[in-house]
Motif scaffolding. Structure first.
Motif, short mmCIF file in Angstrom:
data_model
loop_
_atom_site.label_atom_id
_atom_site.label_comp_id
_atom_site.label_asym_id
_atom_site.label_seq_id
_atom_site.Cartn_x
_atom_site.Cartn_y
_atom_site.Cartn_z
N ASN A 83 7.41 1.75 13.36
CA ASN A 83 6.37 2.62 13.90
C ASN A 83 4.97 2.07 13.61
N HIS A 84 4.85 1.40 12.46
CA HIS A 84 3.54 0.90 12.05
C HIS A 84 3.74 -0.39 11.27
N THR A 85 2.68 -1.16 11.16
CA THR A 85 2.72 -2.35 10.32
C THR A 85 1.71 -2.15 9.19
N GLY A 110 3.84 14.59 -4.27
CA GLY A 110 3.98 13.24 -4.82
C GLY A 110 5.44 12.81 -4.91
N ARG A 111 5.66 11.50 -4.73
CA ARG A 111 7.04 11.01 -4.65
C ARG A 111 7.44 10.12 -5.82
N ASP A 112 6.51 9.90 -6.76
CA ASP A 112 6.86 9.04 -7.89
C ASP A 112 8.01 9.60 -8.72
N ASP A 164 -0.24 12.11 8.21
CA ASP A 164 0.65 12.75 7.24
C ASP A 164 0.17 12.52 5.81
N PHE A 165 -0.66 11.50 5.65
CA PHE A 165 -1.14 11.17 4.30
C PHE A 165 -2.58 11.64 4.09
N GLY A 166 -3.02 12.64 4.87
CA GLY A 166 -4.32 13.26 4.65
C GLY A 166 -5.41 12.80 5.59
N PHE A 179 20.75 -0.79 10.36
CA PHE A 179 19.37 -0.44 9.99
C PHE A 179 19.25 1.06 9.82
N ARG A 180 18.38 1.41 8.89
CA ARG A 180 17.88 2.78 8.81
C ARG A 180 16.45 2.64 9.36
N VAL A 181 16.17 3.33 10.45
CA VAL A 181 14.88 3.15 11.12
C VAL A 181 13.90 4.23 10.64
N ASP A 182 12.80 3.75 10.08
CA ASP A 182 11.79 4.63 9.51
C ASP A 182 11.12 5.48 10.60
N VAL A 183 10.87 6.72 10.31
CA VAL A 183 10.15 7.70 11.17
C VAL A 183 10.35 7.46 12.67
N CYS A 226 10.69 11.02 -8.06
CA CYS A 226 12.08 10.77 -7.62
C CYS A 226 12.34 9.27 -7.46
N ARG A 227 11.36 8.44 -7.86
CA ARG A 227 11.51 6.99 -7.67
C ARG A 227 11.54 6.24 -9.00
N THR A 228 11.82 6.93 -10.08
CA THR A 228 11.73 6.29 -11.40
C THR A 228 12.92 5.36 -11.63
N ASN A 246 16.41 11.67 -1.14
CA ASN A 246 15.94 10.32 -0.84
C ASN A 246 14.64 10.05 -1.59
N HIS A 247 14.02 8.92 -1.29
CA HIS A 247 12.85 8.48 -2.04
C HIS A 247 11.58 9.26 -1.68
N ASP A 248 11.70 10.25 -0.80
CA ASP A 248 10.54 11.04 -0.40
C ASP A 248 10.59 12.49 -0.85
N ARG A 249 11.71 12.90 -1.40
CA ARG A 249 11.88 14.33 -1.70
C ARG A 249 12.35 14.52 -3.14
N ALA A 298 0.85 -1.20 0.00
CA ALA A 298 0.00 0.00 0.00
C ALA A 298 0.89 1.25 0.00
N ASP A 299 2.02 1.18 0.70
CA ASP A 299 3.00 2.27 0.69
C ASP A 299 4.35 1.71 0.24
N PHE A 300 4.29 0.82 -0.74
CA PHE A 300 5.49 0.25 -1.39
C PHE A 300 6.53 -0.27 -0.40
N GLY A 301 6.04 -1.09 0.54
CA GLY A 301 6.95 -1.77 1.44
C GLY A 301 7.06 -1.12 2.81
N TYR A 302 6.63 0.14 2.92
CA TYR A 302 6.63 0.78 4.24
C TYR A 302 5.37 0.37 5.02
N ASP A 303 4.74 -0.69 4.57
CA ASP A 303 3.61 -1.31 5.27
C ASP A 303 3.95 -2.81 5.36
N GLY A 332 18.70 6.78 12.03
CA GLY A 332 17.28 7.05 12.21
C GLY A 332 16.80 8.12 11.26
N GLU A 333 15.60 7.90 10.70
CA GLU A 333 14.98 8.94 9.87
C GLU A 333 14.26 9.93 10.79
N ILE A 334 14.70 11.18 10.75
CA ILE A 334 14.13 12.21 11.63
C ILE A 334 14.09 13.54 10.89
C1 NOJ Z 1 9.00 7.45 5.79
C2 NOJ Z 1 9.36 6.78 4.51
O1 NOJ Z 1 10.59 7.26 4.06
C3 NOJ Z 1 8.23 7.04 3.55
O2 NOJ Z 1 8.55 6.62 2.25
C4 NOJ Z 1 7.01 6.34 4.07
O3 NOJ Z 1 5.90 6.61 3.24
C5 NOJ Z 1 6.69 6.79 5.49
N1 NOJ Z 1 7.85 6.81 6.32
C6 NOJ Z 1 5.71 5.86 6.13
O4 NOJ Z 1 6.36 4.67 6.44
#
Ligand code: NOJ
Length: 559
Positions: free
Chosen positions: A126-128, A410-412, A168-170, A221-225, A414-416, A347-350, A83-88, A286-288
């Motif tokens: 942070n989430h599953t 949108g983040r597509d 964060d996603f609306g 590890f790079r730890v998400d959020v 930067c992810r091509t 990164n893949h978000d910016r 649903a969030d390309f692996g971040y789920d 850590g991602e912060i």
């Molecule tokens: C940060 C990730 O870098 C991002 O791609 C993702 O959508 C959110 N965390 C939610 O996991």
């Protein structure tokens, strides 16, 4: 052409030396390393389904060796409904079939290590996914043993969400679940319920997953959020944001005071670090996204927190000499004693750096990233100057863009797919890729740029090699010299070695002189690939959009 494992090991041994006493004796591999982020869906497709995978990454390891990086960080590869390309994540210890199998992972880790490359995984604690068996159990009934593994609350008196927390996603961060009539909290998609990190069993389960991967040889590890992990125990409303602008995502209407960066998060990170330290020389990043002064707490009170709280300051920095000099100075000054710096351009978000700073500045940006003090992370494709790719509405894949359309989040783009060669789909896949390729790919790709001495790819290679070869660059001190007009100058110094980095952030030629203190030395690298060996005698002169590194001679006095 490519250096073999032996050569790499020798290079690495040479690079593992730091500056001052404690560093030179104890430097960790990640302090002198260059990290490379791979977005696995877009690096290399190995099985022809249009989506990248582990076998594809394995095939492309020689690229990382040729580039000269030390470690690869893979965005999530775990079992996931995507649903969030692996971040789920639906299973923290399984590889998603889209990417391959556990055997493929072991083969990749083995091959990477044989080439002297470290491997870092993306941990998403942070989430599953809402498809994770833990959540399926948790939502089944109010008295399920896993109920409090997630954050459940009754609705407000009017039946609406429990408080004003925003996703964060609306929209509201609370989703009502019909099965039990309660709401669960999700900082991102409703398909990404937040785990309850106050619960010891949750912590233990994630720590076991970390151990599972470290036993398989994962180097960190790079730890998400990570700054999201703990929310306010009293569930207080977030305060309104007085600076909110309606053209920004709606969650910015409130300040995330009670949902992120809570004091208790540091106890959790300390635990996570202790788990990491059960294995030798593992790295915890850590991602912060926080202002510099709040970021620093994430090193831990006694440096027992994250080794590297990601420093994203350059991602949102205004691209001018003074602004950058100020930001670098503030970051350097804020670091706790012994805290190791790090720098990230994208990164893949910016949006990609080449599009943010402009193609003409891509070389200057690369030189900045790779000459600053601390560990740099390169986002895949930036080494060939990949640009933000325009995405038509029908091509949108990013759930963030789908939920919050049309305001540029949108983040597509930067992810091509990675652009490898002049071939169908740029050599990324034999099938149509999951996201469109940049139209520029026949010219802007690794194979073409490898042959072009002045290409950004060869600039990245030279910069990384230079960084490895010179202690001043990989371990030396940082000193700001000038931020004058478009020129940004700083010095990196290690014992008797001094390197002057001079960057022209503008497109006009620029010059700086130090009256009474003429500089002498020689130019070691220009972003344009020429001028190597040119003597420096007096003024520092740069062409528009040029960056240059000079080795200063011993008698140069820089005021
Ligand atoms: C940060 C990730 O870098 C991002 O791609 C993702 O959508 C959110 N965390 C939610 O996991």
């Amino acid at each position: 052409m490519l250096s073999g494992a032996k050569l790499r090991k020798r290079q690495r041994a040479g690079a593992r030396v730091g500056t001052r006493g404690w560093e030179s004796m104890n430097a960790h591999w990640w302090q002198t390393a260059v990290i490379y982020q791979i977005y696995p869906r877009s690096f290399q497709d190995g099985d022809g389904d249009g989506v990248g995978d582990l076998r594809g990454i394995m095939r492309r390891l020689p690229h990382l060796v040729e580039l000269g990086v030390d470690a690869l960080w893979l965005s999530p590869i775990f079992r996931s409904p995507m649903a969030d390309f692996g971040y789920d994540v639906a299973d923290y210890t399984a590889i998603d079939p889209l990417f391959g199998t556990l055997d493929d992972f072991d083969a990749l880790a083995h091959a990477a290590h044989a080439l002297g490359l470290k491997i870092i995984l993306d941990l998403v604690p942070n989430h599953t996914s809402d498809q994770h068996p833990w959540f399926i159990e948790s939502r089944a009934s109010r008295d399920n043993p896993k109920r409090d593994w997630y954050i459940w609350r009754d609705g407000a008196a009017d039946g609406g969400p429990p408080n004003n927390w925003q996703s964060d996603f609306g929209g509201s961060a609370w989703q009502r679940d019909d099965a039990t009539g309660q709401y669960y909290y999700h900082a991102f998609l409703s398909a990404q319920p937040d785990l309850n990190w106050r619960k010891a069993d949750v912590r233990a389960a994630i720590y076991d997953a970390m151990r599972f991967w470290m036993r398989r040889g994962v180097d960190g590890f790079r730890v998400d959020v990570i700054w999201h992990l703990i929310k306010d125990a009293e569930f207080r409303d977030n305060p309104p944001n007085p600076d909110f602008r309606p053209d920004r995502p709606s969650h910015e209407a409130v300040l995330p005071l009670y949902t992120t960066d809570r004091p208790e998060v540091h106890d959790i990170i300390k635990e996570m670090r202790a788990v990491t330290d059960e294995f030798p020389e593992r790295l915890l990043i850590g991602e912060i996204y926080l202002p510099i002064e709040r970021l620093m707490a994430y090193y831990g009170r006694d440096l027992d927190g994250l080794h590297l709280p990601f420093n994203f300051a350059l991602i949102s920095a205004p691209w001018n000499a003074r602004g950058l000099a100020t930001l670098i100075g503030e970051y350097e000054k804020a670091l706790p004693p012994g805290g190791w710096p790090n720098w990230v351009l994208g990164n893949h978000d910016r949006p990609r750096i080449t599009s943010r700073a402009g193609a003409d500045q891509a070389g200057v940006a690369a030189m900045l990233l790779l000459t600053l003090r601390g560990t740099p992370t390169i986002y895949y494709g930036d080494e060939i100057g990949m640009e933000q790719v325009p995405i038509a509405r029908e091509q949108v894949r990013d759930p963030l863009e789908r939920n919050v359309p049309g305001i540029g989040v949108g983040r597509d783009g930067c992810r091509t797919p990675m652009q490898w060669e002049e071939a169908p789909n740029a050599g990324f896949s034999i099938s149509d890729p999951w996201l469109p390729l940049d139209d520029a790919h026949p010219m802007r790709n690794v194979a073409v740029q490898r042959e072009d001495k002045a290409s950004i790819y060869n600039l990245y290679r030279r910069l990384i090699a230079l960084r490895r070869a010179h202690r001043a660059l990989n371990s030396g001190t940082y000193r700001s010299v000038a931020a004058d007009g478009d020129l940004l100058l700083f010095i990196r110094e290690y014992e008797h070695e001094r390197m002057l980095v001079a960057l022209n952030l503008g497109d006009e030629p620029a010059q700086v002189s130090f009256p009474g203190h003429p500089l002498t030395g020689r130019l070691v690298l220009s972003t344009f690939g020429d001028r190597t060996g040119e003597p420096l005698d007096g003024d520092v002169a740069l062409r528009g959009n040029e960056g240059a590194i000079f080795a200063l001679s011993g008698d140069s006095h820089v005021p």
